[in-house]
Design a protein around this motif. Structure first.
Motif, PDB file in Angstrom:
ATOM      1  N   TYR A 103       0.879  -1.275   0.043  1.00  0.00           N
ATOM      2  CA  TYR A 103       0.062   0.184   0.109  1.00  0.00           C
ATOM      3  C   TYR A 103       0.909   1.375   0.172  1.00  0.00           C
ATOM      4  O   TYR A 103       1.828   1.386   1.049  1.00  0.00           O
ATOM      5  N   GLN A 104       0.733   2.102  -0.937  1.00  0.00           N
ATOM      6  CA  GLN A 104       1.449   3.154  -1.051  1.00  0.00           C
ATOM      7  C   GLN A 104       0.873   4.481  -0.350  1.00  0.00           C
ATOM      8  O   GLN A 104      -0.056   5.023  -0.620  1.00  0.00           O
ATOM      9  N   PHE A 105       1.403   4.654   0.688  1.00  0.00           N
ATOM     10  CA  PHE A 105       0.814   5.900   1.626  1.00  0.00           C
ATOM     11  C   PHE A 105       1.353   7.144   1.110  1.00  0.00           C
ATOM     12  O   PHE A 105       2.637   7.107   0.703  1.00  0.00           O
ATOM     13  N   LYS A 106       0.749   8.292   1.205  1.00  0.00           N
ATOM     14  CA  LYS A 106       0.889   9.445   1.048  1.00  0.00           C
ATOM     15  C   LYS A 106       1.940   9.888   1.934  1.00  0.00           C
ATOM     16  O   LYS A 106       2.352   9.407   3.018  1.00  0.00           O
ATOM     17  N   GLU A 107       2.782  11.138   1.343  1.00  0.00           N
ATOM     18  CA  GLU A 107       3.728  11.506   2.343  1.00  0.00           C
ATOM     19  C   GLU A 107       3.320  12.414   3.414  1.00  0.00           C
ATOM     20  O   GLU A 107       3.702  12.349   4.435  1.00  0.00           O
ATOM     21  N   SER A 108       2.216  13.198   3.253  1.00  0.00           N
ATOM     22  CA  SER A 108       1.486  13.998   4.071  1.00  0.00           C
ATOM     23  C   SER A 108       0.592  13.382   4.986  1.00  0.00           C
ATOM     24  O   SER A 108      -0.040  12.345   4.340  1.00  0.00           O
ATOM     25  N   LYS A 109       0.510  13.369   6.015  1.00  0.00           N
ATOM     26  CA  LYS A 109      -0.509  12.951   7.248  1.00  0.00           C
ATOM     27  C   LYS A 109      -2.142  13.134   6.728  1.00  0.00           C
ATOM     28  O   LYS A 109      -3.089  12.157   6.691  1.00  0.00           O
ATOM     29  N   GLU A 110      -2.373  14.523   6.424  1.00  0.00           N
ATOM     30  CA  GLU A 110      -3.640  14.906   5.834  1.00  0.00           C
ATOM     31  C   GLU A 110      -4.035  14.179   4.415  1.00  0.00           C
ATOM     32  O   GLU A 110      -5.148  13.656   4.518  1.00  0.00           O
ATOM     33  N   GLU A 111      -2.937  13.722   3.430  1.00  0.00           N
ATOM     34  CA  GLU A 111      -3.487  13.092   2.295  1.00  0.00           C
ATOM     35  C   GLU A 111      -3.742  11.665   2.740  1.00  0.00           C
ATOM     36  O   GLU A 111      -4.736  10.949   2.169  1.00  0.00           O
ATOM     37  N   THR A 112      -2.889  11.192   3.503  1.00  0.00           N
ATOM     38  CA  THR A 112      -3.062   9.759   3.806  1.00  0.00           C
ATOM     39  C   THR A 112      -4.544   9.293   4.464  1.00  0.00           C
ATOM     40  O   THR A 112      -5.076   8.517   4.203  1.00  0.00           O
ATOM     41  N   LEU A 113      -4.684  10.213   5.644  1.00  0.00           N
ATOM     42  CA  LEU A 113      -5.998  10.094   6.405  1.00  0.00           C
ATOM     43  C   LEU A 113      -7.093  10.133   5.338  1.00  0.00           C
ATOM     44  O   LEU A 113      -7.910   9.600   5.493  1.00  0.00           O
ATOM     45  N   MET A 114      -7.042  11.087   4.516  1.00  0.00           N
ATOM     46  CA  MET A 114      -8.220  11.567   3.501  1.00  0.00           C
ATOM     47  C   MET A 114      -8.397  10.124   2.765  1.00  0.00           C
ATOM     48  O   MET A 114      -9.279   9.824   2.161  1.00  0.00           O
ATOM     49  N   GLU A 115      -6.987   9.610   2.201  1.00  0.00           N
ATOM     50  CA  GLU A 115      -7.243   8.519   1.397  1.00  0.00           C
ATOM     51  C   GLU A 115      -8.052   7.253   2.219  1.00  0.00           C
ATOM     52  O   GLU A 115      -8.585   6.370   1.777  1.00  0.00           O
ATOM     53  N   LEU A 116      -7.697   7.208   3.385  1.00  0.00           N
ATOM     54  CA  LEU A 116      -8.420   6.004   4.409  1.00  0.00           C
ATOM     55  C   LEU A 116      -9.695   6.160   4.368  1.00  0.00           C
ATOM     56  O   LEU A 116     -10.427   5.352   4.533  1.00  0.00           O
ATOM     57  N   GLN A 117     -10.226   7.589   4.474  1.00  0.00           N
ATOM     58  CA  GLN A 117     -11.428   7.833   4.583  1.00  0.00           C
ATOM     59  C   GLN A 117     -12.086   7.344   3.317  1.00  0.00           C
ATOM     60  O   GLN A 117     -13.288   6.746   3.238  1.00  0.00           O
ATOM     61  N   GLN A 118     -11.534   7.649   2.053  1.00  0.00           N
ATOM     62  CA  GLN A 118     -12.201   7.418   0.644  1.00  0.00           C
ATOM     63  C   GLN A 118     -12.424   5.735   0.757  1.00  0.00           C
ATOM     64  O   GLN A 118     -13.123   5.228  -0.092  1.00  0.00           O
ATOM     65  N   LEU A 119     -11.038   5.070   1.180  1.00  0.00           N
ATOM     66  CA  LEU A 119     -10.964   3.723   1.263  1.00  0.00           C
ATOM     67  C   LEU A 119     -12.439   2.925   1.629  1.00  0.00           C
ATOM     68  O   LEU A 119     -12.904   1.881   1.206  1.00  0.00           O
ATOM     69  N   ALA A 120     -12.934   3.275   2.708  1.00  0.00           N
ATOM     70  CA  ALA A 120     -13.950   2.514   3.545  1.00  0.00           C
ATOM     71  C   ALA A 120     -15.151   2.431   2.431  1.00  0.00           C
ATOM     72  O   ALA A 120     -15.868   1.228   2.529  1.00  0.00           O
ATOM     73  N   ALA A 121     -15.393   3.331   1.716  1.00  0.00           N
ATOM     74  CA  ALA A 121     -16.565   3.099   0.822  1.00  0.00           C
ATOM     75  C   ALA A 121     -16.153   2.330  -0.489  1.00  0.00           C
ATOM     76  O   ALA A 121     -17.109   1.959  -1.303  1.00  0.00           O
ATOM     77  N   LYS A 122     -14.909   1.958  -0.684  1.00  0.00           N
ATOM     78  CA  LYS A 122     -14.594   1.175  -1.997  1.00  0.00           C
ATOM     79  C   LYS A 122     -14.268  -0.254  -1.521  1.00  0.00           C
ATOM     80  O   LYS A 122     -14.093  -1.000  -2.607  1.00  0.00           O
ATOM     81  N   LEU A 123     -14.350  -0.604  -0.306  1.00  0.00           N
ATOM     82  CA  LEU A 123     -14.276  -2.128  -0.070  1.00  0.00           C
ATOM     83  C   LEU A 123     -15.086  -2.979  -0.121  1.00  0.00           C
ATOM     84  O   LEU A 123     -16.334  -2.707  -0.194  1.00  0.00           O
ATOM     85  N   PRO A 124     -14.732  -4.291  -0.560  1.00  0.00           N
ATOM     86  CA  PRO A 124     -15.947  -5.231  -1.005  1.00  0.00           C
ATOM     87  C   PRO A 124     -16.432  -5.807   0.682  1.00  0.00           C
ATOM     88  O   PRO A 124     -15.737  -7.015   0.841  1.00  0.00           O
ATOM     89  N   TRP A 125     -17.474  -5.197   1.420  1.00  0.00           N
ATOM     90  CA  TRP A 125     -17.744  -5.593   2.454  1.00  0.00           C
ATOM     91  C   TRP A 125     -18.598  -6.823   2.450  1.00  0.00           C
ATOM     92  O   TRP A 125     -19.033  -7.518   3.543  1.00  0.00           O
ATOM     93  N   THR A 126     -19.345  -7.084   1.322  1.00  0.00           N
ATOM     94  CA  THR A 126     -20.519  -8.147   1.349  1.00  0.00           C
ATOM     95  C   THR A 126     -20.256  -9.324   1.889  1.00  0.00           C
ATOM     96  O   THR A 126     -20.671  -9.843   3.076  1.00  0.00           O
TER      97      THR A 126
END
Length: 497
Positions: A103-126
């Motif tokens: 997993y390629q984390f962003k360099e800045s804390k803000e960008e990384t946390l924003m990406e984690l927020q967006q990740l939640a809606a993209k995961l295959p939860w079913t």
């Protein structure tokens, strides 16, 4: 750390498809329409290969050992989910939602946390949610067999657990439907309609309570575990419209981060599976899963006589008597409180078995004795397996320098020459290595497994008894400094488990 979302988002995911009925997962199992998922398990650090061997032996699948020590992963179909809970080498279980090796984390804390927020809606939860629900039905059946004594299984359960159980099926139907409709929701631009559908679905239904737990390892991350759990958990809450609760939760979402390895999962165990044999605990009680790993290391055979000379609460012989019941176990300690705990634990297991209508007897004898003068015939024991005093909670490092050579010599006396084995756990590695060097003619070190015991780096040593006849080697000339020093001033300095 756990997520603490303060507000639920006004806009929810589109709810589509028919609701998952309370028996749909079971119906899938009976009809042969099984789901294949990846199960993750935490195991005693150092015994990952032992756990993989057990999974191959009992479930018939190959396990993959994670880069993060103490975790393994293996595929199963939902019809074999109950077998996973019968494994003896795993502590906690979870179903994997998604995993990323690099997993390629962003360099800045803000960008990384924003990406984690967006990740939640993209995961295959079913599939993971369906497995979680099926796992819940298995636990309900288990609780029913125990007379519904669920309070002991989950101390932090609410008084309203019955109400939660009644509405759980309906709530999970919404969650699974939300996950199934995820792709369609992404393709539908009319978000107002989505919001309206979500709001109109099952008005007044009790919300599922959840928390997010983040386990993070690595020094190249710009964020903390608390940051990741908070932001990812807030996005999960917004997507599912669940209620965040850090203590009284229905679902625990796991966010495991080890350097570039990221695994998202849903917990399947409420408490560790290692808490299965012991009802009377001592100050240094071993995990049953660690005991199982030590036992597998020495490969007990039918009719073997296995000795634990410092048994403490009896965790090792109890695990052996349950899982390797063709052998016979002798448990002993010099401390009367330790012996009483062992006897009480044995009686507890026997009563539990009798209540279930199964054979209650266990192949264990418990004795109080002097470790350096065992009331056992020379060359009569096949395997010795014990947890030696670390010199921290029990005994002292200074006393170990007298105790270790004396007890290794006495163990060599009672162990069968040529075929006997010993599996010994200790964190006092320097003292142990020196003592073994003084016993060179009686013991040979074959293998060492490095383990984590309560945060301490310890070794599990597999020793082979040489063919040397006791009393005829240079080591036998060694004279101990007397029982007062080898045993210590207080009898409890060797109370182990």
């Amino acid at each position: 750390m756990s997520s603490q979302g303060d507000e639920a988002a006004e806009q929810g995911p589109e709810t589509v498809g028919s609701a998952l009925s309370s028996s749909s997962a079971e119906t899938d199992a009976t009809s042969g329409d099984f789901i294949t998922v990846t199960i993750g398990a935490t195991v005693p650090t150092g015994f990952e290969h032992t756990a993989a061997e057990e999974i191959k032996e009992k479930i018939g699948v190959d396990a993959r050992i994670s880069k993060d020590r103490g975790r393994i992963y293996f595929p199963i179909t939902t019809d074999k989910l109950f077998q996973v809970h019968l494994l003896r080498s795993v502590d906690n279980l979870f179903v994997v939602v998604e995993e990323y090796d690099h997993y390629q984390f962003k360099e800045s804390k803000e960008e990384t946390l924003m990406e984690l927020q967006q990740l939640a809606a993209k995961l295959p939860w079913t599939n993971a949610l369906e497995v979680w629900k099926l796992n819940g039905t298995l636990k309900k059946k288990k609780g029913h067999r125990k007379g519904g004594n669920g309070a002991k299984v989950k101390p932090n359960s609410e008084a309203g657990d019955a109400a939660i159980a009644d509405t759980e099926d309906q709530d999970l139907s919404q969650a699974v439907s939300a996950a199934e409709g995820q792709k369609k929701a992404e393709e539908t631009p009319d978000t107002e309609t989505c919001t309206q559908d979500a709001e109109e679905t099952s008005p007044g239904a009790k919300l599922i309570k959840f928390r997010v737990t983040c386990n993070r390892a690595g020094d190249k991350h710009s964020f903390s575990s608390n940051d990741a759990a908070r932001d990812f958990g807030g996005a999960v809450q917004e997507f599912f419209q669940w209620k965040a609760d850090m203590t009284k939760f229905d679902i625990e979402v796991l966010l495991n981060i080890h350097n570039e390895e990221v695994v998202i999962g849903i917990a399947l165990t409420e408490e560790s599976l290692h808490r299965r044999n012991i009802s009377h605990f001592g100050p240094t009680t071993l995990r049953s899963t660690l005991c199982y790993g030590m036992l597998r290391l020495c490969k007990p055979q039918a009719s073997d006589i296995i000795l634990d000379p410092m048994c403490g609460t009896g965790a090792i012989p109890l695990e052996g008597a349950i899982e390797f019941n063709s052998s016979f176990y002798i448990a002993g300690d010099n401390n009367d409180m330790a012996v009483n705990r062992t006897v009480n634990n044995v009686c507890h297991i026997q009563k539990r078995r009798a209540d279930k209508g199964s054979v209650s007897g266990l192949p264990i004898d418990t004795v109080q004795w002097d470790l350096c003068n065992l009331p056992i015939r020379t060359s009569s024991i096949d395997i010795i397996i014990t947890d030696m005093p670390f010199g921290k909670r029990m005994g002292s490092r200074k006393k170990n320098w007298d105790l270790y050579p004396s007890c290794l010599r006495e163990m060599a006396r009672v162990c069968r020459p040529g075929s006997g084995k010993a599996v010994l756990l200790t964190q006092d590695k320097k003292c142990f290595s020196k003592a073994i060097s003084r016993m060179g003619g009686l013991w040979r070190k074959q293998h060492t497994v490095w383990v984590n015991v309560g945060g301490l780096h310890a070794g599990v040593y597999l020793l082979k008894r040489t063919g040397a006849v006791f009393g005829q080697t240079p080591e036998d000339v060694y004279e101990s400094r007397g029982p007062a020093n080898t045993q210590g001033d207080d009898k409890d300095d060797k109370e182990l488990s």
